[in-house]
Design a protein around this motif. Structure first.
Motif, PDB file in Angstrom:
ATOM      1  N   CYS A  66     -23.463  80.034  45.436  1.00 45.86           N
ATOM      2  CA  CYS A  66     -22.693  80.951  46.275  1.00 45.86           C
ATOM      3  C   CYS A  66     -23.133  82.398  46.019  1.00 45.86           C
ATOM      4  CB  CYS A  66     -21.189  80.784  46.043  1.00 45.86           C
ATOM      5  SG  CYS A  66     -20.592  81.335  44.433  1.00 45.86           S
ATOM      6  N   GLU A  67     -23.028  83.199  47.044  1.00 44.41           N
ATOM      7  CA  GLU A  67     -23.406  84.613  46.940  1.00 44.41           C
ATOM      8  C   GLU A  67     -22.614  85.338  45.861  1.00 44.41           C
ATOM      9  OE1 GLU A  67     -23.311  86.889  50.553  1.00 44.41           O
ATOM     10  OE2 GLU A  67     -24.280  85.274  51.690  1.00 44.41           O
ATOM     11  N   GLU A  68     -21.365  84.968  45.704  1.00 42.79           N
ATOM     12  CA  GLU A  68     -20.485  85.635  44.747  1.00 42.79           C
ATOM     13  C   GLU A  68     -20.979  85.500  43.309  1.00 42.79           C
ATOM     14  OE1 GLU A  68     -18.143  84.815  48.419  1.00 42.79           O
ATOM     15  OE2 GLU A  68     -19.629  83.719  47.248  1.00 42.79           O
ATOM     16  N   ALA A  69     -21.736  84.449  43.018  1.00 41.94           N
ATOM     17  CA  ALA A  69     -22.201  84.205  41.644  1.00 41.94           C
ATOM     18  C   ALA A  69     -23.401  85.048  41.258  1.00 41.94           C
ATOM     19  CB  ALA A  69     -22.536  82.735  41.448  1.00 41.94           C
ATOM     20  N   VAL A  70     -24.063  85.653  42.240  1.00 40.31           N
ATOM     21  CA  VAL A  70     -25.280  86.412  41.952  1.00 40.31           C
ATOM     22  C   VAL A  70     -25.042  87.476  40.888  1.00 40.31           C
ATOM     23  CG1 VAL A  70     -27.011  87.975  42.935  1.00 40.31           C
ATOM     24  CG2 VAL A  70     -26.282  85.944  44.208  1.00 40.31           C
ATOM     25  N   ASP A  71     -23.974  88.223  41.006  1.00 37.22           N
ATOM     26  CA  ASP A  71     -23.692  89.311  40.074  1.00 37.22           C
ATOM     27  C   ASP A  71     -22.446  89.077  39.228  1.00 37.22           C
ATOM     28  OD1 ASP A  71     -25.884  90.882  40.935  1.00 37.22           O
ATOM     29  OD2 ASP A  71     -24.720  91.519  42.687  1.00 37.22           O
ATOM     30  N   ASP A  72     -21.944  87.851  39.213  1.00 38.82           N
ATOM     31  CA  ASP A  72     -20.710  87.565  38.485  1.00 38.82           C
ATOM     32  C   ASP A  72     -21.009  86.698  37.270  1.00 38.82           C
ATOM     33  OD1 ASP A  72     -18.202  86.492  37.617  1.00 38.82           O
ATOM     34  OD2 ASP A  72     -17.350  86.942  39.575  1.00 38.82           O
ATOM     35  N   GLU A  73     -21.003  87.328  36.104  1.00 37.42           N
ATOM     36  CA  GLU A  73     -21.315  86.621  34.853  1.00 37.42           C
ATOM     37  C   GLU A  73     -20.344  85.470  34.580  1.00 37.42           C
ATOM     38  OE1 GLU A  73     -23.805  86.743  32.539  1.00 37.42           O
ATOM     39  OE2 GLU A  73     -24.830  88.044  33.974  1.00 37.42           O
ATOM     40  N   GLU A  74     -19.077  85.659  34.919  1.00 38.26           N
ATOM     41  CA  GLU A  74     -18.093  84.594  34.666  1.00 38.26           C
ATOM     42  C   GLU A  74     -18.390  83.354  35.513  1.00 38.26           C
ATOM     43  OE1 GLU A  74     -13.929  86.437  33.172  1.00 38.26           O
ATOM     44  OE2 GLU A  74     -14.434  86.874  35.269  1.00 38.26           O
ATOM     45  N   LEU A  75     -18.719  83.541  36.770  1.00 44.66           N
ATOM     46  CA  LEU A  75     -19.052  82.394  37.619  1.00 44.66           C
ATOM     47  C   LEU A  75     -20.322  81.710  37.120  1.00 44.66           C
ATOM     48  CD1 LEU A  75     -18.305  83.467  41.305  1.00 44.66           C
ATOM     49  CD2 LEU A  75     -17.026  81.870  39.868  1.00 44.66           C
ATOM     50  N   GLN A  76     -21.278  82.490  36.674  1.00 44.25           N
ATOM     51  CA  GLN A  76     -22.504  81.902  36.134  1.00 44.25           C
ATOM     52  C   GLN A  76     -22.211  81.106  34.863  1.00 44.25           C
ATOM     53  OE1 GLN A  76     -25.439  85.017  35.739  1.00 44.25           O
ATOM     54  NE2 GLN A  76     -25.174  85.644  37.865  1.00 44.25           N
ATOM     55  N   GLU A  77     -21.346  81.643  34.026  1.00 46.13           N
ATOM     56  CA  GLU A  77     -20.950  80.937  32.805  1.00 46.13           C
ATOM     57  C   GLU A  77     -20.231  79.632  33.136  1.00 46.13           C
ATOM     58  OE1 GLU A  77     -17.733  81.537  29.193  1.00 46.13           O
ATOM     59  OE2 GLU A  77     -18.591  83.321  30.121  1.00 46.13           O
ATOM     60  N   SER A 104     -18.938  63.368  39.564  1.00 41.60           N
ATOM     61  CA  SER A 104     -19.579  63.713  40.836  1.00 41.60           C
ATOM     62  C   SER A 104     -18.845  64.871  41.518  1.00 41.60           C
ATOM     63  CB  SER A 104     -19.662  62.500  41.763  1.00 41.60           C
ATOM     64  OG  SER A 104     -18.383  62.102  42.205  1.00 41.60           O
ATOM     65  N   HIS A 105     -17.540  64.945  41.348  1.00 40.78           N
ATOM     66  CA  HIS A 105     -16.768  66.064  41.898  1.00 40.78           C
ATOM     67  C   HIS A 105     -17.074  67.353  41.129  1.00 40.78           C
ATOM     68  CE1 HIS A 105     -14.299  63.552  44.533  1.00 40.78           C
ATOM     69  NE2 HIS A 105     -14.384  62.655  43.568  1.00 40.78           N
ATOM     70  N   VAL A 106     -17.164  67.238  39.820  1.00 41.58           N
ATOM     71  CA  VAL A 106     -17.525  68.392  38.999  1.00 41.58           C
ATOM     72  C   VAL A 106     -18.910  68.897  39.408  1.00 41.58           C
ATOM     73  CG1 VAL A 106     -17.955  69.205  36.632  1.00 41.58           C
ATOM     74  CG2 VAL A 106     -16.074  67.588  37.079  1.00 41.58           C
ATOM     75  N   TRP A 107     -19.822  67.972  39.656  1.00 37.32           N
ATOM     76  CA  TRP A 107     -21.180  68.342  40.061  1.00 37.32           C
ATOM     77  C   TRP A 107     -21.162  69.134  41.368  1.00 37.32           C
ATOM     78  CZ3 TRP A 107     -25.925  68.328  37.998  1.00 37.32           C
ATOM     79  CH2 TRP A 107     -26.978  68.614  38.856  1.00 37.32           C
ATOM     80  N   MET A 108     -20.371  68.703  42.317  1.00 38.21           N
ATOM     81  CA  MET A 108     -20.339  69.396  43.607  1.00 38.21           C
ATOM     82  C   MET A 108     -19.764  70.806  43.471  1.00 38.21           C
ATOM     83  SD  MET A 108     -21.936  67.442  45.579  1.00 38.21           S
ATOM     84  CE  MET A 108     -21.702  68.406  47.055  1.00 38.21           C
ATOM     85  N   VAL A 109     -18.743  70.965  42.662  1.00 34.77           N
ATOM     86  CA  VAL A 109     -18.183  72.300  42.434  1.00 34.77           C
ATOM     87  C   VAL A 109     -19.219  73.164  41.724  1.00 34.77           C
ATOM     88  CG1 VAL A 109     -16.387  73.630  41.246  1.00 34.77           C
ATOM     89  CG2 VAL A 109     -15.790  71.521  42.457  1.00 34.77           C
ATOM     90  N   ARG A 110     -19.873  72.585  40.741  1.00 35.30           N
ATOM     91  CA  ARG A 110     -20.904  73.318  40.008  1.00 35.30           C
ATOM     92  C   ARG A 110     -22.024  73.786  40.955  1.00 35.30           C
ATOM     93  NH1 ARG A 110     -26.403  72.266  39.395  1.00 35.30           N
ATOM     94  NH2 ARG A 110     -27.143  73.621  37.772  1.00 35.30           N
ATOM     95  N   ALA A 111     -22.469  72.901  41.834  1.00 31.21           N
ATOM     96  CA  ALA A 111     -23.523  73.263  42.786  1.00 31.21           C
ATOM     97  C   ALA A 111     -23.042  74.368  43.729  1.00 31.21           C
ATOM     98  CB  ALA A 111     -23.964  72.035  43.576  1.00 31.21           C
ATOM     99  N   PHE A 112     -21.807  74.262  44.189  1.00 34.31           N
ATOM    100  CA  PHE A 112     -21.233  75.288  45.053  1.00 34.31           C
ATOM    101  C   PHE A 112     -21.227  76.636  44.342  1.00 34.31           C
ATOM    102  CE2 PHE A 112     -17.230  77.585  46.104  1.00 34.31           C
ATOM    103  CZ  PHE A 112     -17.578  78.029  47.362  1.00 34.31           C
ATOM    104  N   LEU A 113     -20.754  76.656  43.100  1.00 34.26           N
ATOM    105  CA  LEU A 113     -20.672  77.913  42.355  1.00 34.26           C
ATOM    106  C   LEU A 113     -22.054  78.470  42.033  1.00 34.26           C
ATOM    107  CD1 LEU A 113     -17.731  77.169  39.911  1.00 34.26           C
ATOM    108  CD2 LEU A 113     -17.685  78.484  42.042  1.00 34.26           C
ATOM    109  N   LYS A 114     -22.973  77.607  41.715  1.00 29.90           N
ATOM    110  CA  LYS A 114     -24.315  78.060  41.364  1.00 29.90           C
ATOM    111  C   LYS A 114     -24.997  78.762  42.539  1.00 29.90           C
ATOM    112  CE  LYS A 114     -28.769  76.704  39.633  1.00 29.90           C
ATOM    113  NZ  LYS A 114     -29.702  75.664  39.301  1.00 29.90           N
TER     114      LYS A 114
END
Length: 126
Positions: free
Chosen positions: A40-51, A28-38
């Motif tokens: 967040c504005e920073e992930a829009v153009d960041d391939e590593e965050l998307q990966e 459940s903690h992993v899920w919340m971090v994943r949702a945050f990263l998915k």
């Protein structure tokens, strides 16, 4: 409250049902971090965050069928199979987090993910 230096381990770690329940709680903690990263504005153009958020999702998705069927042996086998990918995604996020953002949200996400994954590793290997 758990101290991250003393990971939570179920009372009977030899019991597969206890290990699965604890791993699922940590997921459940992993899920919340994943949702945050998915999202967040920073992930829009960041391939590593998307990966990273895709790899976190892949780990959780792989566990779903065994969890739903109550097959503890299959759950633990699948968790072990996917553990390397989860660890690599976590290590990558912790490494790049300072470059991505120094905001407290990112710092806490990295800490939360690292703590949960460290505990998952212990439970999978128990």
């Amino acid at each position: 409250m758990n101290d991250s230096s003393h990971p939570s381990v179920p009372e009977n770690p030899a019991n597969p049902a206890s290990r699965v329940a604890e791993i699922d709680r940590l997921v459940s903690h992993v899920w919340m971090v994943r949702a945050f990263l998915k999202h967040c504005e920073e992930a829009v153009d960041d391939e590593e965050l998307q990966e990273i958020h895709r790899d976190l999702y892949d780990f959780m998705l792989a566990l779903g069928p065994a969890l739903a069927s109550g097959d503890h042996a299959a759950y633990l086998k699948q968790a072990k199979k996917k553990l390397s990918k989860l660890r690599k995604a976590t290590e990558l996020f912790v490494a790049i987090q300072p470059e991505v953002s120094s905001h407290t949200n990112f710092q806490m996400a990295a800490r939360s993910l690292q703590t949960a994954v460290d505990q998952i590793v212990q439970l999978v290997r128990a």
